[in-house]
Scaffold this motif. Sequence first.
Motif, PDB file in Angstrom:
ATOM      1  N   ILE A  64      90.670  44.641 119.703  1.00 43.75           N
ATOM      2  CA  ILE A  64      89.978  43.765 118.628  1.00 43.75           C
ATOM      3  C   ILE A  64      90.334  42.253 119.429  1.00 43.75           C
ATOM      4  CG2 ILE A  64      89.977  42.667 116.684  1.00 43.75           C
ATOM      5  CD1 ILE A  64      90.462  45.322 115.363  1.00 43.75           C
ATOM      6  N   ILE A  65      89.544  41.590 119.745  1.00 43.89           N
ATOM      7  CA  ILE A  65      89.609  40.104 120.147  1.00 43.89           C
ATOM      8  C   ILE A  65      88.697  39.264 119.184  1.00 43.89           C
ATOM      9  CG2 ILE A  65      89.981  40.726 122.724  1.00 43.89           C
ATOM     10  CD1 ILE A  65      87.024  39.677 123.193  1.00 43.89           C
ATOM     11  N   PHE A  66      89.149  37.863 119.322  1.00 45.08           N
ATOM     12  CA  PHE A  66      88.171  37.047 118.588  1.00 45.08           C
ATOM     13  C   PHE A  66      87.348  36.314 119.616  1.00 45.08           C
ATOM     14  CE2 PHE A  66      91.085  37.996 115.065  1.00 45.08           C
ATOM     15  CZ  PHE A  66      90.448  37.608 114.016  1.00 45.08           C
ATOM     16  N   ASN A  67      85.911  36.210 119.284  1.00 48.61           N
ATOM     17  CA  ASN A  67      85.088  35.453 119.991  1.00 48.61           C
ATOM     18  C   ASN A  67      83.837  34.940 119.278  1.00 48.61           C
ATOM     19  OD1 ASN A  67      83.322  37.663 119.940  1.00 48.61           O
ATOM     20  ND2 ASN A  67      83.299  37.951 122.273  1.00 48.61           N
ATOM     21  N   TYR A  68      83.123  34.221 119.793  1.00 46.05           N
ATOM     22  CA  TYR A  68      82.031  33.593 119.027  1.00 46.05           C
ATOM     23  C   TYR A  68      80.830  34.474 118.734  1.00 46.05           C
ATOM     24  CZ  TYR A  68      78.319  30.340 117.651  1.00 46.05           C
ATOM     25  OH  TYR A  68      77.378  29.681 116.733  1.00 46.05           O
ATOM     26  N   SER A  69      80.284  34.850 117.859  1.00 45.95           N
ATOM     27  CA  SER A  69      79.387  35.549 117.366  1.00 45.95           C
ATOM     28  C   SER A  69      77.948  34.906 117.223  1.00 45.95           C
ATOM     29  CB  SER A  69      79.498  36.428 116.039  1.00 45.95           C
ATOM     30  OG  SER A  69      78.201  36.888 115.715  1.00 45.95           O
ATOM     31  N   ASN A  70      77.061  34.998 118.161  1.00 46.56           N
ATOM     32  CA  ASN A  70      75.720  34.433 117.850  1.00 46.56           C
ATOM     33  C   ASN A  70      75.025  34.535 116.856  1.00 46.56           C
ATOM     34  OD1 ASN A  70      75.834  32.781 120.444  1.00 46.56           O
ATOM     35  ND2 ASN A  70      75.257  34.639 121.579  1.00 46.56           N
ATOM     36  N   ARG A  71      74.962  36.235 116.500  1.00 44.16           N
ATOM     37  CA  ARG A  71      74.489  36.426 115.340  1.00 44.16           C
ATOM     38  C   ARG A  71      74.882  35.654 113.929  1.00 44.16           C
ATOM     39  NH1 ARG A  71      74.862  42.318 112.410  1.00 44.16           N
ATOM     40  NH2 ARG A  71      73.630  41.793 110.617  1.00 44.16           N
ATOM     41  N   PHE A  72      76.303  35.442 113.871  1.00 47.27           N
ATOM     42  CA  PHE A  72      76.966  35.105 112.728  1.00 47.27           C
ATOM     43  C   PHE A  72      77.223  33.652 112.687  1.00 47.27           C
ATOM     44  CE2 PHE A  72      77.363  39.649 112.230  1.00 47.27           C
ATOM     45  CZ  PHE A  72      77.135  39.783 111.012  1.00 47.27           C
ATOM     46  N   LYS A  73      76.831  32.947 114.060  1.00 46.12           N
ATOM     47  CA  LYS A  73      77.332  31.615 114.523  1.00 46.12           C
ATOM     48  C   LYS A  73      78.755  31.009 113.944  1.00 46.12           C
ATOM     49  CE  LYS A  73      73.171  31.060 115.298  1.00 46.12           C
ATOM     50  NZ  LYS A  73      72.849  31.803 116.781  1.00 46.12           N
ATOM     51  N   GLY A  84      79.420  53.378 124.826  1.00 45.03           N
ATOM     52  CA  GLY A  84      77.851  53.557 124.371  1.00 45.03           C
ATOM     53  C   GLY A  84      77.322  52.396 123.311  1.00 45.03           C
ATOM     54  N   PHE A  85      78.445  51.553 122.914  1.00 46.06           N
ATOM     55  CA  PHE A  85      78.236  50.746 122.061  1.00 46.06           C
ATOM     56  C   PHE A  85      78.522  49.065 122.436  1.00 46.06           C
ATOM     57  CE2 PHE A  85      78.663  54.592 119.919  1.00 46.06           C
ATOM     58  CZ  PHE A  85      78.015  54.565 118.488  1.00 46.06           C
ATOM     59  N   GLU A  86      77.868  48.207 121.759  1.00 46.39           N
ATOM     60  CA  GLU A  86      78.072  46.790 122.099  1.00 46.39           C
ATOM     61  C   GLU A  86      77.965  45.854 120.829  1.00 46.39           C
ATOM     62  OE1 GLU A  86      75.539  45.152 125.400  1.00 46.39           O
ATOM     63  OE2 GLU A  86      75.855  46.707 126.574  1.00 46.39           O
ATOM     64  N   GLY A  87      78.841  44.863 120.974  1.00 40.25           N
ATOM     65  CA  GLY A  87      78.787  43.809 119.604  1.00 40.25           C
ATOM     66  C   GLY A  87      79.298  44.531 118.464  1.00 40.25           C
ATOM     67  N   ILE A  88      80.410  45.392 118.481  1.00 41.14           N
ATOM     68  CA  ILE A  88      81.040  46.032 117.494  1.00 41.14           C
ATOM     69  C   ILE A  88      81.998  44.817 116.749  1.00 41.14           C
ATOM     70  CG2 ILE A  88      82.280  47.939 116.327  1.00 41.14           C
ATOM     71  CD1 ILE A  88      79.308  48.926 117.451  1.00 41.14           C
ATOM     72  N   ARG A  89      81.461  44.623 115.597  1.00 42.24           N
ATOM     73  CA  ARG A  89      82.225  43.512 114.782  1.00 42.24           C
ATOM     74  C   ARG A  89      82.773  44.274 113.784  1.00 42.24           C
ATOM     75  NH1 ARG A  89      82.752  38.750 117.486  1.00 42.24           N
ATOM     76  NH2 ARG A  89      81.031  38.247 118.900  1.00 42.24           N
ATOM     77  N   ILE A  90      83.824  43.352 113.049  1.00 43.54           N
ATOM     78  CA  ILE A  90      84.362  43.505 111.589  1.00 43.54           C
ATOM     79  C   ILE A  90      83.441  42.296 110.888  1.00 43.54           C
ATOM     80  CG2 ILE A  90      86.141  43.556 110.005  1.00 43.54           C
ATOM     81  CD1 ILE A  90      88.007  44.376 112.187  1.00 43.54           C
ATOM     82  N   HIS A  91      82.792  42.829 109.789  1.00 39.46           N
ATOM     83  CA  HIS A  91      82.017  41.623 109.105  1.00 39.46           C
ATOM     84  C   HIS A  91      81.815  42.105 107.749  1.00 39.46           C
ATOM     85  CE1 HIS A  91      77.855  43.408 109.378  1.00 39.46           C
ATOM     86  NE2 HIS A  91      78.360  43.716 110.773  1.00 39.46           N
ATOM     87  N   PRO A  92      81.535  41.284 106.692  1.00 37.29           N
ATOM     88  CA  PRO A  92      81.152  41.555 105.444  1.00 37.29           C
ATOM     89  C   PRO A  92      79.816  42.263 105.381  1.00 37.29           C
ATOM     90  CG  PRO A  92      81.686  39.388 105.565  1.00 37.29           C
ATOM     91  CD  PRO A  92      81.623  39.724 106.930  1.00 37.29           C
ATOM     92  N   GLY A  93      79.777  43.146 104.350  1.00 40.70           N
ATOM     93  CA  GLY A  93      78.440  43.901 104.108  1.00 40.70           C
ATOM     94  C   GLY A  93      78.890  44.812 103.161  1.00 40.70           C
ATOM     95  N   ASN A  94      77.804  45.548 102.340  1.00 41.84           N
ATOM     96  CA  ASN A  94      77.883  46.462 101.517  1.00 41.84           C
ATOM     97  C   ASN A  94      77.304  47.847 101.637  1.00 41.84           C
ATOM     98  OD1 ASN A  94      77.321  43.414  99.893  1.00 41.84           O
ATOM     99  ND2 ASN A  94      79.283  44.590  99.322  1.00 41.84           N
ATOM    100  N   TYR A  95      76.298  47.787 102.586  1.00 40.14           N
ATOM    101  CA  TYR A  95      75.612  49.270 102.523  1.00 40.14           C
ATOM    102  C   TYR A  95      75.357  49.857 104.088  1.00 40.14           C
ATOM    103  CZ  TYR A  95      74.541  47.435  97.818  1.00 40.14           C
ATOM    104  OH  TYR A  95      74.598  46.819  96.821  1.00 40.14           O
ATOM    105  N   PRO A  96      75.011  50.876 104.296  1.00 44.42           N
ATOM    106  CA  PRO A  96      74.712  51.354 105.672  1.00 44.42           C
ATOM    107  C   PRO A  96      73.817  50.755 106.372  1.00 44.42           C
ATOM    108  CG  PRO A  96      75.036  53.291 104.214  1.00 44.42           C
ATOM    109  CD  PRO A  96      75.116  52.046 103.289  1.00 44.42           C
ATOM    110  N   VAL A  97      72.847  50.284 105.662  1.00 46.88           N
ATOM    111  CA  VAL A  97      72.051  49.236 106.599  1.00 46.88           C
ATOM    112  C   VAL A  97      72.487  47.942 106.951  1.00 46.88           C
ATOM    113  CG1 VAL A  97      71.143  47.922 104.373  1.00 46.88           C
ATOM    114  CG2 VAL A  97      69.363  48.418 106.066  1.00 46.88           C
ATOM    115  N   ASN A  98      73.636  47.605 106.467  1.00 46.55           N
ATOM    116  CA  ASN A  98      74.114  46.453 106.944  1.00 46.55           C
ATOM    117  C   ASN A  98      75.308  46.602 108.106  1.00 46.55           C
ATOM    118  OD1 ASN A  98      75.146  45.969 103.531  1.00 46.55           O
ATOM    119  ND2 ASN A  98      73.353  44.904 104.694  1.00 46.55           N
ATOM    120  N   THR A  99      75.358  47.773 108.618  1.00 40.49           N
ATOM    121  CA  THR A  99      76.426  48.141 109.681  1.00 40.49           C
ATOM    122  C   THR A  99      75.945  47.784 110.996  1.00 40.49           C
ATOM    123  OG1 THR A  99      75.981  50.614 109.603  1.00 40.49           O
ATOM    124  CG2 THR A  99      77.683  49.485 108.113  1.00 40.49           C
TER     125      THR A  99
END
Length: 143
Positions: A64-73, A84-99
């Motif tokens: 896990i590294i820390f870097n700037y997220s364009n999505r979350f600014k 097989g995955f890109e941009g996998i972050r730890i971030h707040p959210g409550n439901y599967p649709v948020n993941t």
Amino acid sequence: MELLLKPHIKTDNSTISDLFVNDKFECYILEDVDRGLKSSMTLEEINAKKIYGRTAIPEGKYEIIFNYSNRFKKVMPLLINVPGFEGIRIHPGNYPVNTLGCLLPGIALKIDTVLQSKIAYNNLILKLKKVHKNEKIFITINR
């Protein structure tokens, strides 16, 4: 620093796991559906089972590294070299649709839901930020 994710509840819509930081329970993590992916699989095998935006990342160990997220600014944790995955972050959210493959922390849980995600995220980030400049952070995902 070592993080460990162990499954708690699996449903047809999500995976909720227990997150441990240096062997101490920290919070719950909501992810997409576990489709049996492993980091040892070929990219072709992963892509054959993966459903975009609805699949948990493969079992394995990731830095896990820390870097700037364009999505979350803002600067946020990012899991790197997830096959097989890109941009996998730890971030707040409550439901599967948020993941969209990301890891969503929560203090409490219901089926397919984590609650008080912003509080859990802020508590986790404080711990990660204390060490990230002086030591590497890894997360091991067990399914």
